[in-house]
Motif scaffolding. Structure first.
Motif: not given
Length: 228
Positions: A141-149, A185-186
């Motif tokens: 989840x923490x990595x997903x938050x980095x991607x979000x930010x 895919x980013x």
């Protein structure tokens, strides 16, 4: 590196665990927008109220993200939306706690209920449509938050920014440094005063610190730039 902020090193650390992820978010915000400050997050009482309403315990990573930068719309709600604690909900059909929604309700991000006991659980995503299923997103989840930010920031409307549909065979890595991958895919790239997000090899969003820096990207990557 941008003004002393090592984007590559920061993202590498973010992939290792929560402490690295939050350190990256702090440095990223200070470098590209404005430093995190008291009041940028939700207080514990508001998060506790969400837990009581839902009848679940939120993962430590989600509680920490809410407390650190959950109110920063420039990092969490510019395009897609990190749900405020009072709007968190459970998708009963999929057994998923949903924490983020695409701006037109076409995509969702969440955590499987069975994984909520983990401090930094894997995340899932679902695209709207007939027969849509929840599929793996980021392993933490923490990595997903980095991607979000990063994604929410690069899509801000104000400031030097542009968009390009890439010509087949375009390799941004020839002129810009590729960063560690976050997001499906980013691919992310950086250069002096620029940040670039490439999606599926088809298009790229660019945000720059100055107009001159943005012009260097347009010159290096030929094509029909939206604003250029």
């Amino acid at each position: 590196m941008t003004d002393g902020f090592d984007m590559y090193g920061g993202m590498t650390g973010a992939l290792l665990g929560r402490e690295g992820a939050w350190a990256f978010v702090r440095d990223f915000a200070a470098c590209w927008e404005r430093p995190l400050a008291p009041g940028d997050g939700w207080d514990e009482g508001e998060v506790d109220a969400a837990e009581r309403r839902l009848g679940v315990r939120l993962p430590a990573a989600l509680r920490e993200a809410y407390g650190l930068f959950g109110r920063r719309d420039d990092l969490t709600r510019n395009h897609d939306m990190l749900l405020p604690p009072e709007e968190l909900y459970v998708d009963d059909d999929g057994g998923v706690l949903v924490y983020q929604v695409e701006n037109q309700g076409c995509a969702y991000w969440g955590v499987l209920l069975k994984d909520l006991e983990q401090d930094d659980p894997p995340t899932v995503t679902r695209l709207d449509g007939l027969g849509a299923q929840w599929e793996p997103w980021e392993a933490r989840l923490s990595v997903a938050c980095v991607a979000m930010v990063m994604s929410e920031f690069v899509l801000l409307d104000e400031g030097p920014t542009d968009y390009l549909e890439l010509e087949e065979g375009t390799d941004l890595g020839r002129a810009f440094r590729r960063l560690p991958d976050v997001g499906r895919e980013t691919r992310w790239f950086t250069g002096p005063d620029v940040l670039m997000r490439e999606i599926a090899g088809e298009f790229v969003n660019v945000r720059a610190r100055t107009g001159a820096a943005l012009d260097t990207v347009r010159e290096a990557v030929p094509g029909d730039w939206l604003e250029g």
